[in-house]
Design a protein around this motif. Structure first.
Motif, PDB file in Angstrom:
ATOM      1  N   ARG A 163      26.078  44.965  19.526  1.00  0.00           N
ATOM      2  CA  ARG A 163      27.070  45.580  18.663  1.00  0.00           C
ATOM      3  C   ARG A 163      27.742  46.742  19.391  1.00  0.00           C
ATOM      4  NH1 ARG A 163      27.685  41.033  15.957  1.00  0.00           N
ATOM      5  NH2 ARG A 163      26.125  40.358  14.578  1.00  0.00           N
ATOM      6  N   LEU A 164      26.923  47.450  20.175  1.00  0.00           N
ATOM      7  CA  LEU A 164      27.718  48.399  21.096  1.00  0.00           C
ATOM      8  C   LEU A 164      28.305  48.311  22.443  1.00  0.00           C
ATOM      9  CD1 LEU A 164      25.003  51.313  19.720  1.00  0.00           C
ATOM     10  CD2 LEU A 164      27.131  50.323  18.591  1.00  0.00           C
ATOM     11  N   PHE A 165      27.362  47.893  23.298  1.00  0.00           N
ATOM     12  CA  PHE A 165      28.134  47.528  24.741  1.00  0.00           C
ATOM     13  C   PHE A 165      27.119  46.449  25.282  1.00  0.00           C
ATOM     14  CE2 PHE A 165      24.731  50.761  24.742  1.00  0.00           C
ATOM     15  CZ  PHE A 165      23.976  50.414  25.774  1.00  0.00           C
ATOM     16  N   SER A 166      27.760  46.084  26.356  1.00  0.00           N
ATOM     17  CA  SER A 166      27.083  45.249  27.279  1.00  0.00           C
ATOM     18  C   SER A 166      26.350  45.813  28.313  1.00  0.00           C
ATOM     19  CB  SER A 166      28.077  44.277  27.985  1.00  0.00           C
ATOM     20  OG  SER A 166      27.459  43.206  28.902  1.00  0.00           O
ATOM     21  N   ASN A 167      24.996  45.187  28.503  1.00  0.00           N
ATOM     22  CA  ASN A 167      24.089  45.787  29.570  1.00  0.00           C
ATOM     23  C   ASN A 167      23.907  44.635  30.563  1.00  0.00           C
ATOM     24  OD1 ASN A 167      22.711  47.884  30.411  1.00  0.00           O
ATOM     25  ND2 ASN A 167      20.880  46.865  29.970  1.00  0.00           N
ATOM     26  N   SER A 168      24.519  43.538  30.554  1.00  0.00           N
ATOM     27  CA  SER A 168      24.436  42.477  31.397  1.00  0.00           C
ATOM     28  C   SER A 168      23.951  42.665  32.909  1.00  0.00           C
ATOM     29  CB  SER A 168      25.689  41.314  31.219  1.00  0.00           C
ATOM     30  OG  SER A 168      26.836  42.003  31.570  1.00  0.00           O
ATOM     31  N   ALA A 169      24.702  43.386  33.527  1.00  0.00           N
ATOM     32  CA  ALA A 169      24.489  43.657  34.962  1.00  0.00           C
ATOM     33  C   ALA A 169      22.896  44.136  35.135  1.00  0.00           C
ATOM     34  CB  ALA A 169      25.320  44.617  35.420  1.00  0.00           C
ATOM     35  N   LYS A 170      22.469  45.035  34.380  1.00  0.00           N
ATOM     36  CA  LYS A 170      21.071  45.586  34.471  1.00  0.00           C
ATOM     37  C   LYS A 170      20.067  44.345  33.998  1.00  0.00           C
ATOM     38  CE  LYS A 170      21.847  50.418  34.268  1.00  0.00           C
ATOM     39  NZ  LYS A 170      21.458  51.576  33.621  1.00  0.00           N
ATOM     40  N   ASN A 171      20.589  43.740  32.857  1.00  0.00           N
ATOM     41  CA  ASN A 171      19.825  42.424  32.513  1.00  0.00           C
ATOM     42  C   ASN A 171      19.443  41.435  33.538  1.00  0.00           C
ATOM     43  OD1 ASN A 171      19.304  43.527  30.026  1.00  0.00           O
ATOM     44  ND2 ASN A 171      21.029  42.527  28.954  1.00  0.00           N
ATOM     45  N   TYR A 172      20.486  41.154  34.166  1.00  0.00           N
ATOM     46  CA  TYR A 172      20.621  40.137  35.514  1.00  0.00           C
ATOM     47  C   TYR A 172      19.586  40.794  36.457  1.00  0.00           C
ATOM     48  CZ  TYR A 172      22.265  36.895  38.653  1.00  0.00           C
ATOM     49  OH  TYR A 172      22.537  36.125  39.759  1.00  0.00           O
ATOM     50  N   GLU A 173      19.787  41.600  36.941  1.00  0.00           N
ATOM     51  CA  GLU A 173      18.815  42.438  37.587  1.00  0.00           C
ATOM     52  C   GLU A 173      17.240  42.082  37.464  1.00  0.00           C
ATOM     53  OE1 GLU A 173      19.178  42.592  41.164  1.00  0.00           O
ATOM     54  OE2 GLU A 173      21.281  41.881  40.858  1.00  0.00           O
ATOM     55  N   ARG A 174      16.976  42.537  36.190  1.00  0.00           N
ATOM     56  CA  ARG A 174      15.815  42.577  35.822  1.00  0.00           C
ATOM     57  C   ARG A 174      15.078  41.351  35.492  1.00  0.00           C
ATOM     58  NH1 ARG A 174      15.171  47.707  31.680  1.00  0.00           N
ATOM     59  NH2 ARG A 174      12.939  47.277  31.590  1.00  0.00           N
ATOM     60  N   LYS A 175      15.872  40.115  35.057  1.00  0.00           N
ATOM     61  CA  LYS A 175      15.506  38.921  35.045  1.00  0.00           C
ATOM     62  C   LYS A 175      15.110  38.298  36.216  1.00  0.00           C
ATOM     63  CE  LYS A 175      17.842  37.570  30.806  1.00  0.00           C
ATOM     64  NZ  LYS A 175      18.934  36.616  29.898  1.00  0.00           N
ATOM     65  N   ARG A 176      16.097  38.621  37.287  1.00  0.00           N
ATOM     66  CA  ARG A 176      15.963  38.207  38.633  1.00  0.00           C
ATOM     67  C   ARG A 176      14.801  38.594  39.369  1.00  0.00           C
ATOM     68  NH1 ARG A 176      16.675  39.856  43.470  1.00  0.00           N
ATOM     69  NH2 ARG A 176      17.350  41.857  42.843  1.00  0.00           N
ATOM     70  N   ARG A 177      14.451  39.767  39.124  1.00  0.00           N
ATOM     71  CA  ARG A 177      13.108  40.455  39.710  1.00  0.00           C
ATOM     72  C   ARG A 177      11.991  39.817  38.934  1.00  0.00           C
ATOM     73  NH1 ARG A 177      15.904  45.315  39.821  1.00  0.00           N
ATOM     74  NH2 ARG A 177      14.964  45.951  37.664  1.00  0.00           N
ATOM     75  N   ALA A 178      11.993  39.671  37.725  1.00  0.00           N
ATOM     76  CA  ALA A 178      10.829  39.235  36.808  1.00  0.00           C
ATOM     77  C   ALA A 178      10.689  37.709  37.142  1.00  0.00           C
ATOM     78  CB  ALA A 178      10.993  39.490  35.306  1.00  0.00           C
ATOM     79  N   PHE A 179      11.639  36.935  37.309  1.00  0.00           N
ATOM     80  CA  PHE A 179      11.341  35.495  37.148  1.00  0.00           C
ATOM     81  C   PHE A 179      11.373  34.914  38.600  1.00  0.00           C
ATOM     82  CE2 PHE A 179      13.968  35.490  32.964  1.00  0.00           C
ATOM     83  CZ  PHE A 179      12.894  35.986  32.173  1.00  0.00           C
ATOM     84  N   THR A 180      11.651  35.607  39.673  1.00  0.00           N
ATOM     85  CA  THR A 180      11.510  34.962  41.059  1.00  0.00           C
ATOM     86  C   THR A 180      10.242  35.388  41.467  1.00  0.00           C
ATOM     87  OG1 THR A 180      12.637  37.055  41.837  1.00  0.00           O
ATOM     88  CG2 THR A 180      13.918  34.864  41.347  1.00  0.00           C
ATOM     89  N   GLY A 181       9.694  34.841  42.588  1.00  0.00           N
ATOM     90  CA  GLY A 181       8.547  35.135  43.147  1.00  0.00           C
ATOM     91  C   GLY A 181       7.065  34.698  42.591  1.00  0.00           C
ATOM     92  N   VAL A 182       7.257  33.647  41.541  1.00  0.00           N
ATOM     93  CA  VAL A 182       5.999  33.149  40.886  1.00  0.00           C
ATOM     94  C   VAL A 182       5.416  32.158  41.642  1.00  0.00           C
ATOM     95  CG1 VAL A 182       5.317  32.213  38.835  1.00  0.00           C
ATOM     96  CG2 VAL A 182       7.095  33.974  38.776  1.00  0.00           C
TER      97      VAL A 182
END
Length: 338
Positions: free
Chosen positions: A115-134
């Motif tokens: 409702r307040l603001f978009s955090n999509s850029a940081k979300n993208y990077e955190r997902k990329r770091r979490a979901f890759t390298g498995v």
């Protein structure tokens, strides 16, 4: 309580999947004791688990086989579950030094809404770091369309299998039905059906309203009833609406038979079986199960050409068409000609 706190956290910060720390730690403690050989993930969004804690645990178990069935696109975007409706491709990676990254999300109020603001850029990077390298991870998609999308994402290096969703044909099959008679639809009338779990703009609710207006205008221009063949009217039936949506349709499109949700799948099979055509004007979807259910009940489907919709159509009389509701009346007429 923690689910509601996760919802609030998402609404205020746009950091979905990064709350529920206590619940996730409790799950991982149990998972350590269970010591699985195989972990099979489905949707890990939904306000119930912390994906960073989960994937840190997964990466500490390289011997464990991991399968992940994706049902939407949330995994590789900075915010949304689908992006076709708004036409966004910021999630795609490029071969150049400046890879594309999600930022300034065009639909922050789409699930999981903020409702307040978009955090999509940081979300993208955190997902990329979490979901890759498995190690030992295989991704499963219910459609070729989603598998192709993955090839443009940061998940592109994982092996991908396409395993189509199916429906229970012991339930969804041609079924004797009094639905038409129960709702004042004569045997000569042609019933056009739409079904959705949640009716929202991307599911094409406004297109059904526009279709009703087009059919009404054509009828008035001819000075006759709206026809699909030489006899009978077209009756539009929508199932799955909220009470507020039903009230709105009664004002804006009184010709549409608007019905609420049903939890009885056997009754739903009767509705599918009664229809002459199932119309699915969705603007974004992975593999819409409603198309499979309608066809299993013996009803041809008209669907917009988006996502994996074309992959759900198997009847020779089903049709996939461009996203243009003005094309539907003519398609219906041709479909129902003897």
């Amino acid at each position: 309580a923690e689910v509601y706190l996760h919802i609030l956290y998402t609404r205020l910060t746009d950091r979905h999947g990064l709350a529920s720390r206590r619940a996730t730690r409790a799950f991982l403690k149990w998972a350590d004791e269970y010591d699985p050989d195989i972990l099979w993930l489905h949707n890990i969004h939904g306000y119930y688990i912390n994906y960073e804690l989960l994937f840190n645990w997964i990466k500490k178990r390289p011997q464990m086989q991991v399968k992940w069935t994706l049902h939407d696109c949330w995994t590789f975007t900075g915010h949304c579950g689908f992006y076709l409706y708004c036409g966004c491709d910021k999630w795609k990676i490029s071969d150049g030094p400046m890879s594309c990254r999600c930022s300034d999300c065009p639909q922050p109020k789409a699930y999981p809404a903020t409702r307040l603001f978009s955090n999509s850029a940081k979300n993208y990077e955190r997902k990329r770091r979490a979901f890759t390298g498995v190690k030992n991870l295989t991704i499963i998609t219910p459609s070729k369309w989603l598998a192709d999308e993955l090839s443009h994402s940061f998940l592109k290096d994982y092996p991908v299998e396409v395993i189509y969703n199916t429906v229970n044909t012991e339930i969804f099959k041609p079924t004797p039905s009094s639905f038409k008679a129960d709702h004042g639809i004569s045997d000569d009338d042609k019933m056009i059906l739409g079904v959705a779990n949640i009716w929202e703009p991307r599911k094409g609710l406004e297109d059904f309203i526009r279709l009703e207006q087009i059919l009404k205008s054509e009828s008035e221009a001819r000075g006759t009833s709206t026809e699909t063949t030489k006899s009978g009217k077209i009756k539009i039936v929508l199932v799955g609406l909220t009470p507020a949506q039903i009230d709105d349709l009664q004002k804006r499109a009184p010709g549409i038979i608007a019905l609420g949700r049903t939890k009885d799948v056997y009754e739903l099979a009767k509705v599918y079986s009664a229809a002459d055509v199932f119309l699915n004007p969705t603007y974004e979807d992975n593999l819409p199960t409603v198309n499979l259910e309608a066809e299993a009940c013996g009803t041809p489907v008209i669907a917009y050409d988006t996502g994996g919709c074309a992959e759900t159509l198997h009847r020779p009389d089903s049709r996939v068409i461009p996203q243009d509701i003005s094309l539907v009346p003519g398609t219906i007429t041709k479909l129902l000609q003897p």
